[in-house]
Design an enzyme around this catalytic site. Structure first.
Site: not given
Length: 267
Positions: A160, A143, A156, A189
């Site tokens: 990543k 990410s 998160y 995205i």
């Protein structure tokens, strides 16, 4: 240009929707044999049909990718089904917008179990086979938040960042075995990862006290993306297929941003 992916055995986690689904279809267009892993059985069946329609061969494996036992069983079954494994795409992941103070130990563990440890566990099963074959390619889905973290979602971002460290470390050790290991680092995205109930858009809306769509637009304005839009899953899939192919035969230990220009750093 030839990718030389025809008939190659490709394993993709989190393959039922979003980036994983589009990646599976992209490999299907190359004539690959694709194993799709996901917990959503109905969406897996639809994705499998799309791979077949694109020109590939598909096999589906319902799997809880946060479970070590399920990963070992299902990935081993997929390798046995195809008789080999040429490419592994570690793609599965989940996240929600929560501050550091809101996160409990259990939530940190849940994030790392799916977003990081699933990559460790699938790779652990696949590497001995690739070493014996004398070749292989692994592409990990990271990410932009791994390289340019925000205050939320911090769990998160950390998971990543761990994926990128895993990518770099294993690329160093596995190059001698002719195994290339790279990562993509997508920016925002527009996929079910954002749109599904409890996903990024909904939880971002709660965080900003806005409707989900307005919250996403607000977040994008804060990030000041040069391209001024969210990406499409197929735009990430195209880079994954390239990294897995012979077109990238001298590419390993790299992190490819597919982020609309969100990362401002030179390196």
């Amino acid at each position: 240009m030839e990718t030389n992916l025809k008939s190659k055995a490709v394993l993709i986690t989190g393959a039922a929707k979003g980036i994983g689904r589009e990646t599976a279809i992209a490999f299907g267009r190359e004539g690959s044999r694709v194993a799709l892993f996901d917990i959503d059985e109905a969406a897996l069946a639809e994705a499998s049909a799309a791979v077949t329609a694109a020109g590939g061969t598909a096999a589906t494996f319902k799997a809880d990718l946060s479970s070590a036992a399920d990963i070992e069983e299902k990935v081993t079954a997929a390798i046995a089904h195809f008789g080999s494994v040429d490419v592994l795409v570690n793609n599965v992941g989940a996240g929600a917008v929560r501050t550091f103070d809101q996160l409990t130990d259990a939530e940190w563990d849940k994030t790392f179990s799916l977003n990081f440890m699933s990559y460790v566990r699938t790779t652990r099963v696949v590497l001995p086979v690739m070493r014996k074959q004398g070749h292989g390619a692994i592409v990990n889905n990271g990410s932009d938040l791994a390289r340019q973290p925000e205050g939320v979602p911090i769990d998160y971002s950390a998971s990543k960042a761990a994926v990128l460290a895993l990518t770099k470390g294993l690329a160093r050790t596995e190059g001698a075995n002719n195994i290339r290991i790279n990562a993509v680092a997508p920016g925002p995205i527009w996929t079910p990862f954002w749109t599904q109930p409890g996903g990024f858009a909904e939880t971002m809306g709660k965080f900003h006290n806005m409707e989900p769509q307005k919250a996403v637009e607000h977040e994008m304005s804060l990030r000041q993306l040069p391209l001024g839009r969210l990406g499409k899953p197929e735009e990430v899939a195209n880079v994954i297929v390239f990294l897995a192919s012979d077109l990238a035969s001298f590419v390993t230990s790299s992190v490819w941003g597919v982020d609309g220009g969100s990362i401002r750093a030179i390196a």
